[in-house]
Design an enzyme around this catalytic site. Structure first.
Site, short mmCIF file in Angstrom:
data_model
loop_
_atom_site.label_atom_id
_atom_site.label_comp_id
_atom_site.label_asym_id
_atom_site.label_seq_id
_atom_site.Cartn_x
_atom_site.Cartn_y
_atom_site.Cartn_z
N ASN A 13 0.87 -1.18 0.00
CA ASN A 13 0.00 0.00 0.00
C ASN A 13 0.90 1.23 0.00
O ASN A 13 1.50 1.55 1.01
CB ASN A 13 -0.89 -0.03 1.25
CG ASN A 13 -1.71 1.24 1.40
OD1 ASN A 13 -1.76 2.07 0.48
ND2 ASN A 13 -2.34 1.41 2.55
N LYS A 15 0.06 4.26 -0.24
CA LYS A 15 -0.58 5.45 0.36
C LYS A 15 -0.37 6.66 -0.56
O LYS A 15 -0.34 6.49 -1.78
CB LYS A 15 -0.05 5.66 1.78
CG LYS A 15 -0.16 4.36 2.61
CD LYS A 15 0.12 4.54 4.06
CE LYS A 15 -0.03 3.18 4.76
NZ LYS A 15 0.10 3.26 6.19
N HIS A 100 -9.36 1.05 4.96
CA HIS A 100 -8.06 1.22 5.63
C HIS A 100 -8.24 2.17 6.82
O HIS A 100 -9.04 3.11 6.74
CB HIS A 100 -7.03 1.78 4.64
CG HIS A 100 -5.64 1.77 5.20
ND1 HIS A 100 -5.20 2.74 6.07
CD2 HIS A 100 -4.63 0.89 5.06
CE1 HIS A 100 -3.95 2.45 6.43
NE2 HIS A 100 -3.58 1.34 5.83
N GLU A 102 -6.66 4.58 7.83
CA GLU A 102 -6.48 6.01 7.53
C GLU A 102 -7.73 6.59 6.86
O GLU A 102 -8.02 7.78 7.03
CB GLU A 102 -5.22 6.20 6.66
CG GLU A 102 -3.96 6.00 7.50
CD GLU A 102 -2.77 5.43 6.76
OE1 GLU A 102 -2.75 5.47 5.52
OE2 GLU A 102 -1.86 4.91 7.45
N GLU A 170 -4.94 -4.93 10.56
CA GLU A 170 -3.91 -3.91 10.77
C GLU A 170 -4.19 -3.17 12.08
O GLU A 170 -5.04 -2.25 12.09
CB GLU A 170 -3.92 -2.90 9.62
CG GLU A 170 -3.59 -3.50 8.27
CD GLU A 170 -3.01 -2.46 7.32
OE1 GLU A 170 -1.92 -2.71 6.82
OE2 GLU A 170 -3.64 -1.41 7.10
N GLY A 176 3.02 2.22 10.83
CA GLY A 176 4.02 3.27 10.71
C GLY A 176 4.75 3.60 12.00
O GLY A 176 5.43 4.63 12.08
N SER A 216 3.79 -2.18 10.25
CA SER A 216 5.24 -2.27 10.50
C SER A 216 5.85 -3.61 10.10
O SER A 216 6.76 -4.10 10.77
CB SER A 216 5.56 -1.94 11.97
OG SER A 216 5.21 -0.60 12.25
N GLY A 237 3.08 -1.16 4.20
CA GLY A 237 3.08 0.27 3.89
C GLY A 237 4.48 0.73 3.51
O GLY A 237 4.95 0.49 2.40
N GLY A 238 5.16 1.37 4.44
CA GLY A 238 6.46 1.99 4.18
C GLY A 238 7.45 1.12 3.44
O GLY A 238 8.09 1.56 2.49
P1 13P Z 1 3.37 0.37 7.58
O1 13P Z 1 3.84 -0.93 6.95
O2 13P Z 1 4.11 1.56 7.08
O3 13P Z 1 3.30 0.27 9.07
O4 13P Z 1 1.86 0.59 7.07
C1 13P Z 1 0.95 -0.44 7.18
C2 13P Z 1 -0.26 -0.09 6.42
O5 13P Z 1 -1.03 0.78 6.81
C3 13P Z 1 -0.51 -0.82 5.17
O6 13P Z 1 -1.82 -0.61 4.72
#
Ligand code: 13P
Length: 255
Positions: A13, A15, A100, A102, A170, A176, A216, A237-238
């Site tokens: 993802n 983002k 998600h 967010e 999640e 993050g 993470s 994510g990251g």
């Molecule tokens: P991180 O892997 O950066 O913690 O993000 C997870 C996420 O929200 C994937 O949708």
């Protein structure tokens, strides 16, 4: 490994990250998505909507699937700035995230909204990756399982099956932050999700629905997390923005 165990899926993802030049990351993934890795794990990249079409075109032949990060519930209409699931499918997406954290946090999406979006995804022929997870306060209050079960009951459409639904657990506090739940905590939540899917998806198919862990996930913890019972992949994510890291996470399935 049980015979019923579904094919693992590792999804990135991105983002609100990525420009045309980020096609380099997709190219690097394609180069390293070897037949050996393809045999073990499915890869999905969810770039920002601006890149869905070009990524879908570029990934033809590589078997890396392209997903979007959100969709509107309606097929078309006066919803300025929104994108329908049909538009995303037309652009070449085959997956879309729904709910998600967010989106739930910054756009006030409720379970009913998430369910409507997942239904829209199914209507358009997309696989919905429905996201659930507790906040830190909810975990500390011992409410994790109740919160996740309630989110699932409210967010998963009745027409769901193992082809059009993926669930992503999640924990909001793990996104993050570099923090992750213990393997035992992940196992407990994923077992509860599997149990809830029995009712929501039906006995015949529930065991094949992929349940991803997200929050993470890094190359350093992927093997431990992916080995947990009922964890059928990761939502990253990251680390998905760095091709080598994303591939190393998927590589956890090479054993
Ligand atoms: P991180 O892997 O950066 O913690 O993000 C997870 C996420 O929200 C994937 O949708």
């Amino acid at each position: 490994m049980s015979v019923d165990r579904p094919r693992p899926l590792v999804a990135g993802n991105w983002k609100m990250n990525g420009l045309k030049s980020s096609g380099e990351i997709l190219s690097a993934l394609q180069t390293s998505y070897t037949p050996g890795l393809k045999a073990k794990v499915e890869l999905v990249v969810c770039p920002p909507a601006t890149l869905v079409h070009s990524f879908a075109v570029a990934s033809v032949g590589s078997r890396i699937a392209i997903g979007a990060q959100d969709c509107h519930a309606k097929e078309s209409g006066a919803y300025t700035g929104d994108l329908s699931a049909e538009m995303l499918a037309d652009a070449g997406a085959t997956y879309v995230l729904a709910g998600h954290s967010e989106r739930r946090q910054y756009h006030k999406e409720k379970d009913a909204d998430v369910c409507a979006k997942a239904m829209a995804a199914h209507r358009a022929g997309l696989t919905a990756i429905v996201c659930v997870g507790e906040t830190r306060e909810e975990r500390e209050a011992g409410k994790t399982i109740a919160v996740v079960r309630k989110q699932l009951r409210g967010s998963i459409p009745v027409d769901s099956n193992s082809h059009n639904l993926v669930v992503a657990y999640e924990p909001v506090w793990a996104i993050g932050t570099g923090l992750t739940p213990t393997a035992a905590d992940v196992a407990e939540v994923h077992a509860a999700i599997r149990d809830e899917l029995k009712r929501l998806v039906g006995k015949a198919d529930h065991a094949k629905v992929r349940i991803l862990y997200g929050g993470s996930v890094k190359p350093s913890n992927a093997a431990e997390l992916m080995a947990v019972e009922n964890v059928n992949g990761a939502l990253v994510g990251g680390a998905s923005l760095v091709a080598a890291d994303f591939l190393a996470i998927a590589g956890a399935y090479l054993g």
